[in-house]
Enzyme design. Structure first.
Site, short mmCIF file in Angstrom:
data_model
loop_
_atom_site.label_atom_id
_atom_site.label_comp_id
_atom_site.label_asym_id
_atom_site.label_seq_id
_atom_site.Cartn_x
_atom_site.Cartn_y
_atom_site.Cartn_z
N ASP A 7 12.29 3.14 -122.95
CA ASP A 7 12.33 2.63 -121.53
C ASP A 7 11.29 3.44 -120.59
O ASP A 7 11.12 4.76 -120.71
CB ASP A 7 13.64 3.22 -120.78
CG ASP A 7 13.86 2.88 -119.43
OD1 ASP A 7 12.98 2.28 -118.88
OD2 ASP A 7 14.75 3.49 -118.81
N GLY A 9 9.64 4.04 -117.49
CA GLY A 9 9.95 3.98 -116.27
C GLY A 9 8.48 4.19 -115.52
O GLY A 9 7.55 4.52 -115.69
N TYR A 95 20.32 -13.75 -109.93
CA TYR A 95 19.27 -14.37 -109.08
C TYR A 95 18.89 -15.70 -109.65
O TYR A 95 18.78 -15.91 -110.77
CB TYR A 95 18.00 -13.42 -109.57
CG TYR A 95 18.01 -11.96 -108.62
CD1 TYR A 95 19.06 -11.31 -108.36
CD2 TYR A 95 16.60 -11.44 -108.72
CE1 TYR A 95 19.08 -10.33 -107.42
CE2 TYR A 95 16.60 -10.26 -108.12
CZ TYR A 95 17.74 -9.57 -107.60
OH TYR A 95 17.61 -8.49 -106.72
N ASP A 104 15.16 -3.58 -116.45
CA ASP A 104 15.96 -2.45 -116.63
C ASP A 104 17.17 -2.43 -115.98
O ASP A 104 18.22 -2.09 -116.45
CB ASP A 104 15.08 -1.13 -115.91
CG ASP A 104 14.85 -1.40 -114.68
OD1 ASP A 104 14.68 -2.27 -113.83
OD2 ASP A 104 14.39 -0.31 -113.81
#
Length: 245
Positions: A7, A9, A95, A104
């Protein structure tokens, strides 16, 4: 064999090993400017992973490229960088344009559902604080975004540079009798109260009993200021990557 899940970030790179759809042990994290440490840790793994899968935002393109170069050179493995689908991992994204939803955030919902926490209100406490509501069937109900603790402080001190920067204490007085404590109290208590109000609004708007799931770098800190119980899953995004088969 194990997978490597990553991940990337805004401020840190988190990673872990995964097998059989689950993260193995605890995650590790390094700053973006310390890739040498990241690669040194990977070089000490007992065996190369079977796959490298991850999530990375557009602002981290340089870090993403450096990781891809290292894994290709040392393991002959090109990372698979995930993108938000309309439906995937048992989650249907609300969405109309799924690519607008941060990957994420989708992965955190996948992780929460895989952990049996749905229906849930999932709050990721990072550079931005995101909130997403997921029903029991994996249907995303939508969400919202607000500034995280560091962003709040950066914004306020940018507009009022005479104010001091403060560290994040484990507890802070409320109300406070000096400026540093007043700032810390405002950031921490203010954020916690905002999240409590949002959680209450989410609960009012759905007939399901939502589990409040907190993840992200500031989740443990913020949870100390909440007047309600929450489920802490610090590696929820990594759990979501691991759950994808």
């Amino acid at each position: 064999m194990n997978d490597l899940v990553v991940d990337v970030g805004n401020s840190r790179i988190k990673w872990a090993l995964a097998a059989n759809g689950r993260v193995i042990g605890s995650s590790r994290a390094v700053a973006h400017d310390n890739l040498e440490l990241l690669f040194a840790e990977w070089s000490r793994l007992s065996a190369p992973p079977q796959r490298v899968r991850g999530v990375s935002g557009p602002a981290s393109a340089g870090t993403q490229a450096a990781i891809a170069q290292w894994t290709t050179t040392h393991w002959d493995l090109a990372p698979h960088w995930l993108e938000t689908p309309a439906t995937g991992g048992g989650v249907q994204v609300a969405y109309p344009t799924p690519a607008q939803l941060g990957t994420d955030r989708w992965l955190a919902m996948v992780g929460a559902r895989a952990a049996g926490k749905a229906p849930a209100c999932i709050i990721d406490c990072g550079s931005a604080i995101t909130l997403d509501v997921l029903d029991a069937h994996g249907q995303h109900q939508g969400g919202l975004i607000l500034p995280g603790l560091a962003a709040q402080q950066a914004g306020l001190t940018g507009l009022a540079p005479g104010l001091p920067r403060v560290d994040w204490p484990n507890s802070t007085p409320f109300p406070a009798n000096n400026t540093p404590d007043a700032l810390a109290s405002g950031y921490l208590h203010g954020t916690a109260m905002a999240l409590q109000g949002l959680l209450q609004r989410c609960a009012t708007n759905t007939p399901e009993a939502l589990t409040a799931v907190l993840t992200g770098g500031d989740a443990t800190l913020i949870s100390r200021y909440l007047d309600r119980s929450v489920t802490l899953r610090p590696d929820l995004v990594l759990e979501g990557i691991a759950a994808l088969q």
